[in-house]
Design an enzyme around this catalytic site. Structure first.
Site, PDB file in Angstrom:
ATOM      1  N   ASP A  30      38.110 -32.859 -64.353  1.00 20.44           N
ATOM      2  CA  ASP A  30      38.424 -32.534 -62.964  1.00 20.44           C
ATOM      3  C   ASP A  30      38.064 -33.792 -62.163  1.00 20.44           C
ATOM      4  OD1 ASP A  30      38.891 -31.073 -60.547  1.00 20.44           O
ATOM      5  OD2 ASP A  30      36.758 -30.635 -60.411  1.00 20.44           O
ATOM      6  N   ASP A  32      37.246 -33.988 -58.152  1.00 19.39           N
ATOM      7  CA  ASP A  32      36.261 -33.792 -57.083  1.00 19.39           C
ATOM      8  C   ASP A  32      35.041 -33.036 -57.588  1.00 19.39           C
ATOM      9  OD1 ASP A  32      37.850 -35.000 -54.977  1.00 19.39           O
ATOM     10  OD2 ASP A  32      39.194 -33.300 -55.283  1.00 19.39           O
TER      11      ASP A  32
END
Length: 245
Positions: A30, A32
């Site tokens: 991922d 953020d």
């Protein structure tokens, strides 16, 4: 090393693990909260500056933004917020979707400036794990609900062009359904020709874990500033940070 530990983590998703465990084929990050703790001092600040620059009387506090993070995607976040609290006069009903889209583009430009200015550093252990993966021939991807341009810029600016070239990026509106739907991870698996049982997803939130579980891929959680108290049921391993070990 963590990659070796992840290696054994992957074995948990094999129906009948037999030694030797097949090596990890890919790590799907991922963006953020995983690569960098972008949410409180990056995206939130960029949203507020975009509102301010466009004369929209709105400012998201750290706690309000934390609540809004339960919704995947920036355009979706703005829409949900204003549906709840009332829409600003400057955004008439007939042009809402278009205005939100334009605002999000402006916000992305501000966010990229913050990255370029070095306001948002990489999280501890990220570079070490990336370099270890490259050295071992493990494929790398970033799978994010964030804007593709912003994700590419973050990887390039914080990791360098050479490492950026090793990453495939699946982001933003490439898929219709955002996390916790598994679509972005399934797209990565299909595009890169991966064996799901030999992949590891690195996430920081229960939404991301939900996407990983729905995709049928082992998930490691590295907690971030907003997600420390979330329920990570379904994750194979939970750490405070990737760190140096």
């Amino acid at each position: 090393s963590l990659l070796t530990r992840l290696h054994s983590t992957t074995a948990f998703s094999l129906p009948t693990p037999t030694p030797p465990t097949p090596p990890i084929q890919a790590i799907l990050f991922d963006c953020d909260g995983v690569l960098a703790d972008t949410e409180p001092d990056g995206h939130r600040v960029a949203f507020n500056l975009a509102f301010q620059n466009n004369d929209i009387p709105e400012s998201w506090s750290v706690s309000r933004y934390g609540k809004l993070l339960e919704i995947g995607g920036g355009k979706e976040r703005m829409t949900a917020h204003w549906n709840e609290v009332g829409w600003p006069e400057r955004i008439p009903p007939e042009g809402r979707a278009e205005t939100v889209k334009e605002l999000h583009l402006k916000k992305t430009d501000i966010f990229m400036t913050l990255i370029d200015e070095g306001k948002i550093p990489l999280r501890s252990g990220v570079l070490r794990l990336v370099d270890e993966a490259i050295e071992r021939g493990v494929q790398l991807a970033v799978c994010s609900t964030s804007n593709e341009k912003a994700v590419s810029n973050l990887v390039r600016t914080l990791m360098g062009e050479e490492r950026r070239e090793k990453f495939r990026i699946f982001a933003g509106d490439m898929v219709k359904k955002k996390k916790p739907a598994p679509d972005v991870y399934l797209m990565a698996v299909e595009t890169m020709g991966l064996d799901k049982s030999r992949c590891v997803i690195v996430e920081d939130s229960h939404i991301g874990v939900g996407a990983a579980v729905a995709a049928g891929i082992s998930c490691l959680v590295t907690k971030s500033s907003y997600t420390g108290n979330e329920d990570f049921t379904g994750a194979k391993m939970i750490v405070e940070e990737l760190g140096d070990d």
